[in-house]
Every structure is written in C-alpha cells, then in structure tokens.
Design a protein around this motif. Sequence first.
Motif, short mmCIF file in Angstrom:
data_model
loop_
_atom_site.label_atom_id
_atom_site.label_comp_id
_atom_site.label_asym_id
_atom_site.label_seq_id
_atom_site.Cartn_x
_atom_site.Cartn_y
_atom_site.Cartn_z
N VAL A 193 67.09 55.17 92.86
CA VAL A 193 68.44 54.75 93.29
C VAL A 193 68.43 53.25 93.54
O VAL A 193 67.52 52.74 94.19
CB VAL A 193 68.85 55.43 94.63
CG1 VAL A 193 70.30 55.09 94.96
CG2 VAL A 193 68.66 56.92 94.57
N ALA B 9 60.22 46.81 82.97
CA ALA B 9 61.14 47.57 83.83
C ALA B 9 60.37 48.51 84.76
O ALA B 9 60.72 48.66 85.93
CB ALA B 9 62.13 48.35 82.98
N LEU B 10 59.32 49.14 84.25
CA LEU B 10 58.57 50.09 85.07
C LEU B 10 57.74 49.38 86.15
O LEU B 10 57.29 50.01 87.11
CB LEU B 10 57.66 50.97 84.21
CG LEU B 10 58.40 51.98 83.31
CD1 LEU B 10 57.42 52.81 82.51
CD2 LEU B 10 59.32 52.90 84.11
N GLN C 9 66.41 49.04 79.54
CA GLN C 9 65.96 48.31 80.73
C GLN C 9 66.56 48.94 82.00
O GLN C 9 65.84 49.21 82.96
CB GLN C 9 66.45 46.87 80.59
CG GLN C 9 65.59 45.85 81.25
CD GLN C 9 66.09 44.45 80.97
OE1 GLN C 9 67.05 44.24 80.23
NE2 GLN C 9 65.45 43.48 81.56
N ALA D 33 61.59 48.03 93.49
CA ALA D 33 62.75 47.54 94.27
C ALA D 33 62.46 47.43 95.78
O ALA D 33 62.78 46.39 96.37
CB ALA D 33 63.96 48.42 94.02
N PRO D 34 61.86 48.45 96.44
CA PRO D 34 61.60 48.30 97.88
C PRO D 34 60.69 47.12 98.20
O PRO D 34 60.92 46.38 99.15
CB PRO D 34 60.93 49.62 98.27
CG PRO D 34 61.38 50.59 97.24
CD PRO D 34 61.51 49.80 95.98
N TYR E 102 64.50 54.76 86.52
CA TYR E 102 63.48 55.81 86.46
C TYR E 102 62.36 55.50 87.45
O TYR E 102 61.84 56.37 88.13
CB TYR E 102 62.92 55.91 85.04
CG TYR E 102 61.90 57.00 84.86
CD1 TYR E 102 62.29 58.33 84.73
CD2 TYR E 102 60.53 56.71 84.81
CE1 TYR E 102 61.36 59.35 84.57
CE2 TYR E 102 59.60 57.71 84.64
CZ TYR E 102 60.01 59.02 84.52
OH TYR E 102 59.08 60.02 84.36
N ARG E 103 62.02 54.21 87.54
CA ARG E 103 60.96 53.76 88.45
C ARG E 103 61.41 53.82 89.91
O ARG E 103 60.65 54.16 90.79
CB ARG E 103 60.57 52.32 88.08
CG ARG E 103 59.68 51.58 89.04
CD ARG E 103 58.25 52.04 88.89
NE ARG E 103 57.33 51.16 89.55
CZ ARG E 103 57.10 51.15 90.86
NH1 ARG E 103 57.74 51.97 91.64
NH2 ARG E 103 56.23 50.31 91.38
N ASN E 104 62.69 53.45 90.16
CA ASN E 104 63.15 53.30 91.56
C ASN E 104 64.16 54.35 92.01
O ASN E 104 64.57 54.33 93.17
CB ASN E 104 63.75 51.90 91.74
CG ASN E 104 62.71 50.81 91.54
OD1 ASN E 104 61.87 50.59 92.40
ND2 ASN E 104 62.73 50.16 90.40
N THR F 80 60.01 45.87 77.04
CA THR F 80 61.10 46.15 77.98
C THR F 80 60.69 47.24 78.96
O THR F 80 60.89 47.12 80.18
CB THR F 80 62.36 46.60 77.20
OG1 THR F 80 62.68 45.59 76.25
CG2 THR F 80 63.54 46.81 78.13
N ILE F 81 60.09 48.32 78.42
CA ILE F 81 59.67 49.45 79.28
C ILE F 81 58.61 48.98 80.27
O ILE F 81 58.67 49.29 81.47
CB ILE F 81 59.13 50.60 78.41
CG1 ILE F 81 60.26 51.22 77.59
CG2 ILE F 81 58.47 51.68 79.27
CD1 ILE F 81 59.78 52.15 76.49
N ALA G 102 65.06 52.44 82.59
CA ALA G 102 63.65 52.40 82.99
C ALA G 102 63.50 51.92 84.44
O ALA G 102 62.70 52.45 85.20
CB ALA G 102 62.86 51.50 82.04
N VAL G 103 64.30 50.91 84.83
CA VAL G 103 64.26 50.43 86.21
C VAL G 103 64.71 51.54 87.16
O VAL G 103 64.11 51.76 88.22
CB VAL G 103 65.14 49.15 86.39
CG1 VAL G 103 65.29 48.79 87.85
CG2 VAL G 103 64.53 47.98 85.66
N PHE H 272 64.59 60.34 79.41
CA PHE H 272 63.77 59.13 79.38
C PHE H 272 62.31 59.49 79.09
O PHE H 272 61.64 58.81 78.32
CB PHE H 272 63.87 58.37 80.71
CG PHE H 272 63.12 57.07 80.70
CD1 PHE H 272 63.57 55.99 79.95
CD2 PHE H 272 61.95 56.91 81.43
CE1 PHE H 272 62.86 54.79 79.92
CE2 PHE H 272 61.24 55.72 81.41
CZ PHE H 272 61.70 54.65 80.65
N TYR I 4 59.00 47.05 87.97
CA TYR I 4 59.95 46.55 88.97
C TYR I 4 60.00 47.49 90.18
O TYR I 4 60.53 48.59 90.10
CB TYR I 4 61.34 46.42 88.34
CG TYR I 4 62.32 45.68 89.22
CD1 TYR I 4 62.48 44.31 89.11
CD2 TYR I 4 63.06 46.35 90.18
CE1 TYR I 4 63.34 43.63 89.92
CE2 TYR I 4 63.93 45.67 91.01
CZ TYR I 4 64.07 44.31 90.86
OH TYR I 4 64.94 43.64 91.68
#
Lengths: 97, 213
Positions: A23, B24-25, A13, B29-30, A19-21, B20-21, A16-17, A78, B27
């Motif tokens: 930093v 999480a993907l 988790q 953040a900005p 990897y998406r964002n 989970t993947i 992966a978070v 990943f 999400y």
Amino acid sequence: MLDPVIHQQNRLQLLAVLYRNRVMSFTELRDACALTSGNAGSHLEKLEQAGLVKGGRLFTGLSFELHYRITEVGAERFRAYLEEIKRLVGAAEAGRP
Amino acid sequence: MGVLGEAAEPKLGLPDALTTIERALAYDAPLRRRTEGLTWILFGLASALVATSYVSLTAAGVSWSAFYALWLGVYPLIVLGGALLAWRIPGVLHGGVALEARRIVTGALVLAAVLFVQTEVAWWRGPSALGSAFGTMSAVVVPWAFLGLVQWSRLSGLGRRLTWAVGGVMAVTAAAALLWVEGPAGEADDAFVFALAAGGIPFLAGVWHSLRA
C-alpha cells in the motif's frame, strides 16, 4: 506471452513498487517512479480498470489521502509476469525461441 | 494506425524490463519514510541551532560576519551530512540518483542564495537593520519556515488549500512571536522563539513522517 497490461515501463514500475510495498499513497508512488501526476494517474487508472490495483482514500490524521493497494489478482498476475520473464531469460540463455 | 487521440505505447525490451523490476523491488517505502523523517529532524535541529547561535552570538557582541561565517560553514555540513545519510541507506536510491539528497541539497542551495541576498540588502540598508527583530525574522526564520512548510506539504500530501491555511496560521504565529519578542518577553527569550520558529516546522514534519512509516 508477456501480460500486455503489465508489460509497459511505467505500469510495470508502479505495479512492482506496489508488489514490494503493498500500500502506498499516490504522492509516494508518483515520486518513487519519478512520474508526473498526470502520467502516474493515467497508468494507475489502467491498472485499476484491469483489477490489478485498487485506489481509495484513507484518513491519515491531517487529510484524506489517495492510496493504492495491490489486489490479490494483481499480485498473482505480477508473479505470473515474473515467471514469464524468467522463462524468456532462460530460453535466451539456452539459445531457443 | 492507432486510434485517434490514443498514443502508441513504446515497446519495452527485456533488459529494460529487468532493470525496471530490479529498481522497483528495491524500493522500501517505510525505510524511505523513516530516512526522510530523520533527515528533516536533522534539518529542524540544524535550523534551531543556527537561530539560537545567532541570538547568542549577537548578544555576546559577536559581529554578523562571524555569525555568517559560522552559518556558511556549519549549516551546509549538517545538511550535506543528512543528505549523505539518506543517500547511503539502501532503498533510498532511485534510478541511480538519491532523489531526496538531491532535493535537500537543492533546497539548501536555494536557501543559501535567499539568505545571501537578504543579508546583502539588509547590509546595504545599514547594520542597524540587521540587528532589528524584523530583519532577523525575515532573514533567518521565514525562509526556513517556508521551506519546512513546503516539505511538510509534500510529505503529507496536503491539498493546496490546506497548505495555504497552514501557511496562514504560520504567518499569524510568526507575527505573534514577533510582537511577543518585542514586547513582554524581552530579549532573553529571543533564542527560544527563534529556535522554535525556525526549527519547529521541519522538526515536527520529520517526527510525524517517521511515525507514519
């Protein structure tokens, strides 16, 4: 074989978070994954020891915040993990081990 | 047998890993920071609105019960509107639950309970206590300012010491505002001071958080 460092619910988790964002601050990561501070900290430490993420403090205007960044190695591993998952799903659909 | 002191990690199945993947993907953040910022800007505006309406209504001779009817009706709607906004934007969802919406609704409920108890206590002490600047400060401004501070602290990742330092500055500012209202500024400036004190912190927290996104 699935990467044993990544193939754990909380670490997967967190990675992966990231990897998406790319930093994120520790607080954000902890909240995004709904983990306790201790749990998030210990799993991030394991990821950092494996060289998949890198922690550091950044000045954000008010304070020095702990941030985590996914490393090139982390992103590569990943992607390899995702490929392995895809292969396993494909194999399961085709009915072979 | 595992090593002493090191708990065995539970096995993660393929379906769980996929879920989970996927979560999480998703999400972003900005986007989440901007939404949180926007929600708290609304919270700040709503708080300022409530504080201003109190001063205006009481100055116009409207009773406290009318003010509370307004507060109980309008404020939760604004907060729920903000929470709904946070919930509806993709990327804010996490684990099937809108975390931010849940926090805001919980905060609003706690705040409503605090205000209700304070009003009852003040009412029991006598209607004159409600009209005093101290009563207003304790009943309207302090809970909002405190919730704003807690939220700011959470969003910015402030350390505990710095949070208390900011809290101290806020307390001094609130005391100075109280003295100012009672003294040279007079009643005419009450609305501005209360609006600033009640809505300022969450509003600024929202703006600052949005700028960081």
